[in-house]
Enzyme design. Structure first.
Site, PDB file in Angstrom:
ATOM      1  N   HIS A 109       0.814  -1.217   0.000  1.00 42.78           N
ATOM      2  CA  HIS A 109       0.000   0.000   0.000  1.00 42.78           C
ATOM      3  C   HIS A 109       0.852   1.272   0.000  1.00 42.78           C
ATOM      4  O   HIS A 109       0.354   2.353  -0.327  1.00 42.78           O
ATOM      5  CB  HIS A 109      -0.980   0.008   1.180  1.00 42.78           C
ATOM      6  CG  HIS A 109      -0.369   0.265   2.525  1.00 42.78           C
ATOM      7  ND1 HIS A 109      -0.053  -0.744   3.415  1.00 42.78           N
ATOM      8  CD2 HIS A 109      -0.015   1.411   3.143  1.00 42.78           C
ATOM      9  CE1 HIS A 109       0.456  -0.218   4.509  1.00 42.78           C
ATOM     10  NE2 HIS A 109       0.492   1.091   4.377  1.00 42.78           N
ATOM     11  N   ASP A 139       0.194  -7.542   1.378  1.00 41.60           N
ATOM     12  CA  ASP A 139       0.675  -6.173   1.579  1.00 41.60           C
ATOM     13  C   ASP A 139       2.202  -6.104   1.556  1.00 41.60           C
ATOM     14  O   ASP A 139       2.813  -5.371   2.333  1.00 41.60           O
ATOM     15  CB  ASP A 139       0.138  -5.582   2.891  1.00 41.60           C
ATOM     16  CG  ASP A 139       0.196  -4.050   2.904  1.00 41.60           C
ATOM     17  OD1 ASP A 139       0.324  -3.462   1.818  1.00 41.60           O
ATOM     18  OD2 ASP A 139       0.143  -3.465   4.002  1.00 41.60           O
ATOM     19  N   SER A 213       4.804   2.415   7.981  1.00 37.33           N
ATOM     20  CA  SER A 213       4.466   1.289   7.110  1.00 37.33           C
ATOM     21  C   SER A 213       5.650   0.897   6.239  1.00 37.33           C
ATOM     22  O   SER A 213       6.249   1.737   5.567  1.00 37.33           O
ATOM     23  CB  SER A 213       3.276   1.647   6.215  1.00 37.33           C
ATOM     24  OG  SER A 213       2.103   1.794   6.976  1.00 37.33           O
TER      25      SER A 213
END
Length: 459
Positions: A109, A139, A213
């Protein structure tokens, strides 16, 4: 000097806390008084160069009204033929896992829909990265850069983690570079956040915030144990001590396939299953209370060829206990097509073992990767039996169109049915792939849209 009882207890408690911690740490520093105190600094000095910042840039369509994405609507009202767009900019983190070849692992993402990805190294070098591939289902994405003097982070066996182990999160939260937070492993094997994805998260209370992230979760030996991925929040994105990381054993399986194929090539076992509940266990007359009940075996599937049957209760895959369907889905989803897998089941209360060879899924959709560049961003599939045109019109269904993609800009919309390409009829997905395969020049699509029909020229 005489010590009171509370003072003695306080000293004992401090000793109980610090002794194991000091034993786990790689070094100690001296306090101003000369007393040794635990420190992570020497270990962090080694690993920080392996964690990078990532800036992704792209474009999105501003208009939310689907009519403004229709080229015929824009033409009729003399609007610009290209919908208004705006530039987007996202930040994240990544981990160098192969210094020689320049591979960096991050979250899918973080680089989704990016047209340009820049990696900022710890020594302030900015380098444009190539997206090798990504896997939204786990992911995970892999980038590649060309640079000298890179330093890779050693990778640990995440299966050795235990609840209570100390861990450290490193990343770029809110764009603040090289930020370090610490905590413990709060739980293992977390899932259920998104049923459409493969989830087997490490839960930690080490602070993970937006921008973290794709960053590193490391143990006190300075080894990578997870890739920070998500947080659970009730206050609009701030950390409340519940963060999630993808275990390195999952990361390595996905990473290898992305590097080899540019994507993850998943196979199928070919069953429909459900969690074994105490009520079902009682109905089946078994003492087992955890596992997966096979509700259906698909004809001709790997499970069917292996001899599995409806009513079997799967208890283990390749020797690893299976307690729920999410675990089974993860175990099978990380296997390659052609891999052999051992499946332990209970059949009528008696243990049995079967060997299956994971098979390629029957293709029901095709993305734009193997099609004309002007169709990029669209996903095509066979028409469902309950589609209004099923049985009356032959063609393929446009299932998805990414906003701002070439397919969207050309005027393609979800729900369209492609009936011909270059005036040659489309009968199924295979014929569509053959006619709309990756080639230069323009192609002419004939579409059924709602109750009407139209031609669409794709450049």
């Amino acid at each position: 000097m005489h010590k009171t009882l509370p003072t003695i207890l306080f000293a004992v408690l401090i000793g109980l806390f610090t002794l194991p911690l000091q034993a786990a740490l790689p070094a100690q520093a001296l306090a101003p008084s000369g007393t040794p105190v635990p420190t992570l600094a020497p270990m962090l000095k080694r690993v920080l160069p392996s964690v990078v910042g990532i800036v992704s840039e792209g474009e999105v369509v501003i208009a939310n009204n689907p009519l403004l994405n229709d080229p015929f609507f824009r033409y009729f009202f003399d609007l610009p033929q290209r919908p208004p767009r705006e530039k987007t900019r996202g930040i994240g983190s990544g981990v160098i896992v192969d210094a020689k070849r320049g591979y960096i692992v991050t979250n899918s993402h973080v680089v989704a829909d990016a047209t340009k990805v820049t990696v900022k190294l710890a020594d302030d070098r900015d380098i444009i990265a190539k997206i090798v591939g990504s896997d939204p289902e786990t992911d995970i994405a892999v980038l590649q850069i060309k640079a000298d003097d890179l330093q890779a982070l050693p990778i640990a066996d995440s299966d050795q983690l235990q609840v209570g182990d100390f861990v450290v999160a490193i990343g770029n939260p809110f764009g603040l570079r090289q930020t370090v937070t610490s905590g413990i492993v709060s739980a293992l094997g977390r899932s259920g956040m998104d049923s459409s994805k493969y989830e087997n998260f490490i839960q930690t209370d080490a602070s993970i915030n937006p921008g973290n992230s794709g960053g590193a979760l490391i143990n006190l030996n300075g080894e990578l144990v997870g890739i920070n991925s998500a947080i659970f929040s009730t206050n609009g994105g701030g950390n409340i001590g519940i963060g999630f990381a993808i275990p390195t054993n999952t990361v390595q399986v996905v990473m290898k396939q992305i590097i080899e194929y540019g994507e993850v090539q998943r196979g199928q076992l070919g069953i429909v299953g459900q969690d074994l509940t105490p009520e079902l266990a009682k109905a089946f007359g078994i003492k087992q209370t955890h596992g997966v009940v096979i509700a259906q075996v698909i004809n001709g599937s790997a499970a069917d060829k292996a001899g599995l049957k409806t009513g079997d209760v799967i208890t283990a895959v390749n020797g690893r206990e299976i307690k729920e369907f999410a675990q089974l889905r993860n175990a099978i989803g990380l296997l390659r097509i052609g891999d052999t897998v051992t499946i332990d089941v209970l059949r009528e209360g008696k243990p049995r073992s079967f060997t299956a060879q994971i098979a390629a899924p029957k293709e029901s959709t095709v993305s734009s990767g193997s099609l004309h560049p002007g169709l990029a961003g669209a996903v095509f599939g066979e028409m469902d039996s309950d589609h209004p045109l099923a049985g009356r019109v032959e063609g393929v269904l446009v299932r998805e169109v990414a906003p701002g993609s070439p397919a969207a800009n050309a005027g393609l919309m979800p729900g369209d049915v492609v009936t011909s390409v270059n005036r040659r009829p489309v009968t199924n997905l295979e014929s569509f792939k053959a006619l709309a395969g990756a080639k230069s020049g323009q192609i002419l699509l004939h579409l059924r849209r709602g109750r009407g029909a139209l031609f669409l020229l794709i450049s």
